[in-house]
Design an enzyme around this catalytic site. Structure first.
Site, PDB file in Angstrom:
ATOM      1  N   SER A  73       0.856  -1.189   0.000  1.00  0.00           N
ATOM      2  CA  SER A  73       0.000   0.000   0.000  1.00  0.00           C
ATOM      3  C   SER A  73       0.890   1.237   0.000  1.00  0.00           C
ATOM      4  O   SER A  73       2.047   1.172  -0.443  1.00  0.00           O
ATOM      5  CB  SER A  73      -0.923  -0.041   1.227  1.00  0.00           C
ATOM      6  OG  SER A  73      -1.895   0.969   1.140  1.00  0.00           O
ATOM      7  N   ASN A  74       0.400   2.355   0.476  1.00  0.00           N
ATOM      8  CA  ASN A  74       1.185   3.587   0.582  1.00  0.00           C
ATOM      9  C   ASN A  74       0.644   4.393   1.766  1.00  0.00           C
ATOM     10  O   ASN A  74      -0.413   4.052   2.302  1.00  0.00           O
ATOM     11  CB  ASN A  74       1.112   4.377  -0.743  1.00  0.00           C
ATOM     12  CG  ASN A  74      -0.330   4.714  -1.095  1.00  0.00           C
ATOM     13  OD1 ASN A  74      -0.981   5.476  -0.388  1.00  0.00           O
ATOM     14  ND2 ASN A  74      -0.854   4.111  -2.170  1.00  0.00           N
TER      15      ASN A  74
END
Ligand code: CTP
Length: 219
Positions: free
Chosen positions: A32-33
């Protein structure tokens, strides 16, 4: 005359995407981020305060949806693409603030990968570019806005995205500076239009910038 009145009284519909996406590798791991969703949720709140109908398609965040918003929770880029496409044709303004993962693991394992079987290399496959797809099907009456998260060649990269994705506006977000962009309550943005306008805002709170962005795109 009656047609004009109907259009003037019609509630504007705004579609906003926000937050990160999660791309699962197995039931306990994903890539993810660090997107917090704050910019998108600020935009949604501003849309509501302007009397708009707001559909907010959001990846996982710790934020509460602003009252009045129609919230659709998603996790992956593919889920976000489906939900955004679902709301797209009825929307007058579309703002993609989401930090969509460009790739996902080729295999999403059904069972947890045991540590002694964890692969030392992994294959990723591209996710769809949701905004690119919208740019190719948008009609003239729709306003399509993207965000460009950049760490270098900021304006040049943002301009390329504006053209490639056939946007009306791109909002360049300098994520290389301390205290701006991902996670922060603040941002430093430059708005670029398809008509070659450039509007720069200094270091400001995301709520304030949301107002300014709506002022510009609703002109
Ligand atoms: N976007 C999208 N789908 C993707 C990737 C990005 O809809 N798979 C949208 C984002 O929501 C944003 C815009 O495209 O509005 C630009 O995203 P950004 O991450 O800055 O750039 P990318 O197009 O992913 O290109 P790069 O990673 O090479 O900078």
């Amino acid at each position: 005359m009656s047609l004009l009145i109907v259009k003037m009284n019609k509630q504007m519909r705004c579609l906003i995407s926000a937050g990160p996406t999660r791309e699962w590798l197995d039931p306990v791991r994903f890539i993810s981020n660090p997107s917090s969703g704050k910019m998108g949720y600020s935009m949604a709140s501003e849309g509501i305060s302007r009397g708009m109908h707001v559909d907010l398609v959001s990846g996982p965040t710790s934020l509460e949806a602003p009252p009045g918003v129609f919230l659709v929770n998603v996790e992956t880029a593919l889920e976000m693409e489906n939900e955004v496409n679902e709301c797209f044709s009825g929307a007058d303004i579309i703002i993609m603030t989401a930090a969509v993962c460009d790739h996902r693991p080729e295999t999403n394992h059904q069972n947890k990968i045991k540590k002694d079987q964890f692969p030392s290399t992994m294959t990723f496959i591209p996710n769809p570019d949701i905004l690119l797809g919208l740019g190719h099907k948008k009609v003239d009456s729709q306003v399509l806005v993207g965000f460009a998260a950049e760490t270098e060649n900021h304006l040049e990269n943002a301009k390329n995205k504006l053209v490639e994705k056939k946007l009306d506006w791109i909002i360049m977000n300098d994520i290389s500076k301390e205290n701006t962009g991902f996670q922060s309550d603040f941002n430093r943005i430059t708005m670029l239009s398809a008509q070659n306008e450039s509007i720069e805002f200094g270091f400001e709170k995301k709520e304030f910038l949301a107002k300014k962005i709506f002022d510009v795109i609703c002109r």
